[in-house]
Motif scaffolding. Structure first.
Motif, PDB file in Angstrom:
ATOM      1  N   MET A  32       0.822  -1.207   0.000  1.00 18.82           N
ATOM      2  CA  MET A  32       0.000   0.000   0.000  1.00 18.82           C
ATOM      3  C   MET A  32       0.864   1.269   0.000  1.00 18.82           C
ATOM      4  O   MET A  32       0.556   2.244  -0.678  1.00 18.82           O
ATOM      5  CB  MET A  32      -0.921   0.009   1.218  1.00 18.82           C
ATOM      6  CG  MET A  32      -2.040  -0.998   1.174  1.00 18.82           C
ATOM      7  SD  MET A  32      -3.282  -0.647  -0.113  1.00 18.82           S
ATOM      8  CE  MET A  32      -2.884  -1.928  -1.296  1.00 18.82           C
ATOM      9  N   MET A  33       1.947   1.242   0.767  1.00 20.18           N
ATOM     10  CA  MET A  33       2.828   2.407   0.837  1.00 20.18           C
ATOM     11  C   MET A  33       3.485   2.659  -0.519  1.00 20.18           C
ATOM     12  O   MET A  33       3.536   3.802  -1.001  1.00 20.18           O
ATOM     13  CB  MET A  33       3.901   2.187   1.902  1.00 20.18           C
ATOM     14  CG  MET A  33       4.590   3.448   2.370  1.00 20.18           C
ATOM     15  SD  MET A  33       3.697   4.258   3.695  1.00 20.18           S
ATOM     16  CE  MET A  33       4.215   3.291   5.100  1.00 20.18           C
ATOM     17  N   ALA A  34       3.984   1.601  -1.140  1.00 16.36           N
ATOM     18  CA  ALA A  34       4.628   1.749  -2.450  1.00 16.36           C
ATOM     19  C   ALA A  34       3.625   2.240  -3.491  1.00 16.36           C
ATOM     20  O   ALA A  34       3.946   3.090  -4.332  1.00 16.36           O
ATOM     21  CB  ALA A  34       5.251   0.426  -2.882  1.00 16.36           C
ATOM     22  N   ALA A  35       2.392   1.705  -3.441  1.00 21.26           N
ATOM     23  CA  ALA A  35       1.358   2.129  -4.402  1.00 21.26           C
ATOM     24  C   ALA A  35       1.022   3.597  -4.227  1.00 21.26           C
ATOM     25  O   ALA A  35       0.880   4.344  -5.212  1.00 21.26           O
ATOM     26  CB  ALA A  35       0.100   1.276  -4.215  1.00 21.26           C
ATOM     27  N   LEU A  36       0.915   4.031  -2.972  1.00 26.07           N
ATOM     28  CA  LEU A  36       0.567   5.422  -2.694  1.00 26.07           C
ATOM     29  C   LEU A  36       1.661   6.374  -3.160  1.00 26.07           C
ATOM     30  O   LEU A  36       1.394   7.406  -3.794  1.00 26.07           O
ATOM     31  CB  LEU A  36       0.323   5.589  -1.190  1.00 26.07           C
ATOM     32  CG  LEU A  36      -0.560   6.746  -0.711  1.00 26.07           C
ATOM     33  CD1 LEU A  36      -1.914   6.727  -1.411  1.00 26.07           C
ATOM     34  CD2 LEU A  36      -0.741   6.675   0.795  1.00 26.07           C
ATOM     35  N   VAL A  37       2.915   6.021  -2.876  1.00 22.52           N
ATOM     36  CA  VAL A  37       4.033   6.885  -3.279  1.00 22.52           C
ATOM     37  C   VAL A  37       4.142   6.951  -4.796  1.00 22.52           C
ATOM     38  O   VAL A  37       4.310   8.029  -5.384  1.00 22.52           O
ATOM     39  CB  VAL A  37       5.356   6.385  -2.671  1.00 22.52           C
ATOM     40  CG1 VAL A  37       6.538   7.197  -3.209  1.00 22.52           C
ATOM     41  CG2 VAL A  37       5.328   6.489  -1.152  1.00 22.52           C
ATOM     42  N   SER A  38       4.057   5.800  -5.466  1.00 20.40           N
ATOM     43  CA  SER A  38       4.227   5.777  -6.929  1.00 20.40           C
ATOM     44  C   SER A  38       3.109   6.550  -7.617  1.00 20.40           C
ATOM     45  O   SER A  38       3.352   7.304  -8.575  1.00 20.40           O
ATOM     46  CB  SER A  38       4.256   4.337  -7.434  1.00 20.40           C
ATOM     47  OG  SER A  38       2.990   3.726  -7.298  1.00 20.40           O
ATOM     48  N   ALA A  39       1.855   6.373  -7.151  1.00 20.10           N
ATOM     49  CA  ALA A  39       0.733   7.103  -7.756  1.00 20.10           C
ATOM     50  C   ALA A  39       0.906   8.599  -7.578  1.00 20.10           C
ATOM     51  O   ALA A  39       0.691   9.385  -8.515  1.00 20.10           O
ATOM     52  CB  ALA A  39      -0.584   6.632  -7.144  1.00 20.10           C
ATOM     53  N   VAL A  96      -4.416   2.281  -9.129  1.00 20.30           N
ATOM     54  CA  VAL A  96      -4.585   0.899  -9.569  1.00 20.30           C
ATOM     55  C   VAL A  96      -3.255   0.354 -10.103  1.00 20.30           C
ATOM     56  O   VAL A  96      -2.853  -0.771  -9.774  1.00 20.30           O
ATOM     57  CB  VAL A  96      -5.689   0.805 -10.641  1.00 20.30           C
ATOM     58  CG1 VAL A  96      -5.607  -0.515 -11.391  1.00 20.30           C
ATOM     59  CG2 VAL A  96      -7.055   0.957 -10.001  1.00 20.30           C
ATOM     60  N   GLY A  97      -2.569   1.148 -10.930  1.00 21.34           N
ATOM     61  CA  GLY A  97      -1.262   0.725 -11.430  1.00 21.34           C
ATOM     62  C   GLY A  97      -0.261   0.516 -10.308  1.00 21.34           C
ATOM     63  O   GLY A  97       0.520  -0.438 -10.321  1.00 21.34           O
ATOM     64  N   GLY A  98      -0.305   1.412  -9.308  1.00 18.69           N
ATOM     65  CA  GLY A  98       0.605   1.275  -8.178  1.00 18.69           C
ATOM     66  C   GLY A  98       0.359   0.005  -7.393  1.00 18.69           C
ATOM     67  O   GLY A  98       1.302  -0.726  -7.037  1.00 18.69           O
ATOM     68  N   VAL A  99      -0.918  -0.309  -7.120  1.00 23.66           N
ATOM     69  CA  VAL A  99      -1.252  -1.530  -6.393  1.00 23.66           C
ATOM     70  C   VAL A  99      -0.845  -2.761  -7.203  1.00 23.66           C
ATOM     71  O   VAL A  99      -0.299  -3.738  -6.661  1.00 23.66           O
ATOM     72  CB  VAL A  99      -2.755  -1.571  -6.055  1.00 23.66           C
ATOM     73  CG1 VAL A  99      -3.155  -2.924  -5.481  1.00 23.66           C
ATOM     74  CG2 VAL A  99      -3.103  -0.467  -5.076  1.00 23.66           C
TER      75      VAL A  99
END
Length: 498
Positions: free
Chosen positions: A141-148, A169-172
């Protein structure tokens, strides 16, 4: 007579100081907006610390709140422009008024109808069993949030309106693949999301073009424009009111009350009839004394456009705040209770972070994308902007009825493209328009005037191709770019923590 002596050297030095002060002021002005954004992010971290200090995983929650605040700022900077950009570009309202309306209604939508429960696995694209370990889940979740957030920030810097939903969605997806492999992804769901890249803008553009064709045929190119407007503008207002009533019933208040699709359509029909009855005498009174020209028609669409911008902002705040706070709420729940839940309750302070961040991001960084959507893709007037707003609401209703996942960003921008490309097509091929121009704007006695005018129309490109290609490219690479970045960040997080 006394002669005044000046010291050239002193004057030059003073001029230098004045120039330096002016330059310093300009430089400082450039640091104000990012400075305010950093202050907001810091305050969000402090607020999180106040609420979670002493609880399990407090450090993780504070870090996640900081990232969530950054994400919310970027959503406000990029995504909200679609709601108010057409109204600003058509000069139905000023940029300042648009920013104020959007900020108020985005916050209201997020706080009133934003929902207190969100899915922890965005759009169901990752199998929860594959990331059932709490530490792995938090990192995903942290990686998805940062990347988005980083991708949306980059897109905003380039001036490309992108889908924040597709970004998260892409980040997740990317972080999930890095954590559990390719088999963890629900590929049919990803396929439907990819299909929405085409469906959303095409449907939005088609509906906007259809309404513009109706306005041109039945109002603009009529001999008595005012009489035509008195007949048809109340009908258009009724359609728009009904569409927004159904739209808000389906999307805007779904967290407060669940309304079926059929009931939403009945609500929309009732509001449409009521709006038609109310708007007829209002349009009749407003149109009295107006000259029989296009400029007069624009006045009749101004107020409905302002209402549409407010309602779109409310619905956007109710729906898209979850893109900022959904992963954050999931991290907070997992860090506090040590388990991965299918759905989690959003704490009020988390919702407030999302609502305030979206509004502040709009105020600080939104004008760039508002100008892009409003007047840099194609030239908008109130009638064209009205078609864009109407298309956004109707497309969401159709997509909801068909069960299709669509992006509000793609719909709105696609509608702007649809209006622009239809104008090109209509300008080149419409004999009715050419005849009207020949009779009203060109002296037929002038040799070659009509033919020259028609040839000039055929050469004109009313949609900027550079912006069109730039935005399409940004849409295509949003999911893969966010996925690759999230996967990379996940690997780094796990390597750092292990």
């Amino acid at each position: 007579m006394t002669e005044t002596y000046r010291k050239p050297t002193l004057d030059k030095d003073l001029d230098k100081f004045a120039t330096m002060e002016e330059a310093t002021g300009l430089i400082n002005r450039g640091f104000v907006t990012p400075g305010l954004a950093l202050v907001f992010i810091f305050l969000c971290a402090v607020i999180a610390a106040v609420f979670v200090t002493g609880q399990p995983g407090s450090v993780t929650i504070i870090a996640a709140a900081t990232i969530g605040a950054y994400m919310a700022l970027n959503i406000g900077a990029n995504d909200v422009a679609n709601n108010v950009g057409p109204a600003v570009g058509s000069q139905a309202m000023t940029l300042g008024v648009a920013l104020a309306i959007a900020a108020v209604f985005e916050s209201a939508g997020a706080l009133i109808a934003g929902g207190d429960v969100v899915s922890t696995i965005s759009k169901g694209i990752i199998d929860p069993v594959a990331v059932s370990d709490p530490a792995i889940f938090i990192s995903v979740m942290m990686a998805a949030l940062v990347s988005a957030a980083m991708w949306i920030h980059l897109a905003t810097w380039f001036g490309a309106p992108v889908s924040t939903t597709h970004s998260i969605v892409g980040g997740v997806m990317g972080a999930g693949i890095a954590a559990a492999g390719v088999d963890a992804v629900n590929w049919p769901t990803m396929g439907s999301i990819a299909a929405s890249w085409v469906i959303s803008p095409f449907l939005g553009g088609l509906i906007a073009a259809a309404f513009l064709a109706f306005i041109k045929t039945f109002i603009i190119y009529q001999e008595d424009k005012i009489a035509a407007a008195r007949r048809w503008v109340p009908v258009l207002i009724a359609i728009m009111s009904g569409a927004f009533a159904a739209y808000l019933s389906l999307k805007g208040v779904k967290a407060l009350i669940q309304i079926s699709f059929g009931m939403a359509l009945l609500i929309g029909l009732g509001v449409a009839v009521l709006s038609w009855l109310v708007s007829r005498p209002l349009i009749l009174r407003q149109s009295r004394g107006l000259e029989n020209r296009n400029q007069s028609l624009r006045k009749l669409f101004g107020l409905p456009l302002i209402f549409s911008a407010a309602l779109l902002s409310f619905a956007h705040g109710a729906n898209d705040v979850a893109n900022a706070v959904g992963p954050l709420a999931a991290i907070v729940h997992t860090a506090e209770f040590g388990d991965v839940a299918a759905k989690v309750v959003i704490p009020l302070w988390v919702m407030a972070v999302g609502a305030a961040g979206i509004s502040l991001g709009l105020l600080l960084f939104g004008p760039k994308l508002i100008r892009m959507v409003g007047n840099q893709i194609t030239k908008l007037n109130p009638m064209r902007a009205y078609c864009v707003a109407l298309s956004a609401a109707i497309t969401v209703i159709i997509a909801s009825g068909l069960g299709l996942p669509v992006s509000s960003t793609h719909i709105a921008v696609g509608a702007v493209f649809g209006v622009g490309f239809f104008r090109e097509w209509y300008t080149e091929r419409s004999t009715r328009r050419a005849d009207y121009v020949a009779r009203h704007r060109i002296n037929p006695a002038e040799p070659g005037a009509v033919k020259g005018r028609i040839e000039e129309q055929r050469r004109r490109k009313l949609v900027r191709r550079s912006h069109f290609l730039q935005i399409i490219a940004a849409w295509v690479i949003t999911v893969p770019a966010a996925a690759v970045l999230a996967g990379f960040l996940f690997v780094i997080m796990r390597a750092t923590l292990s």
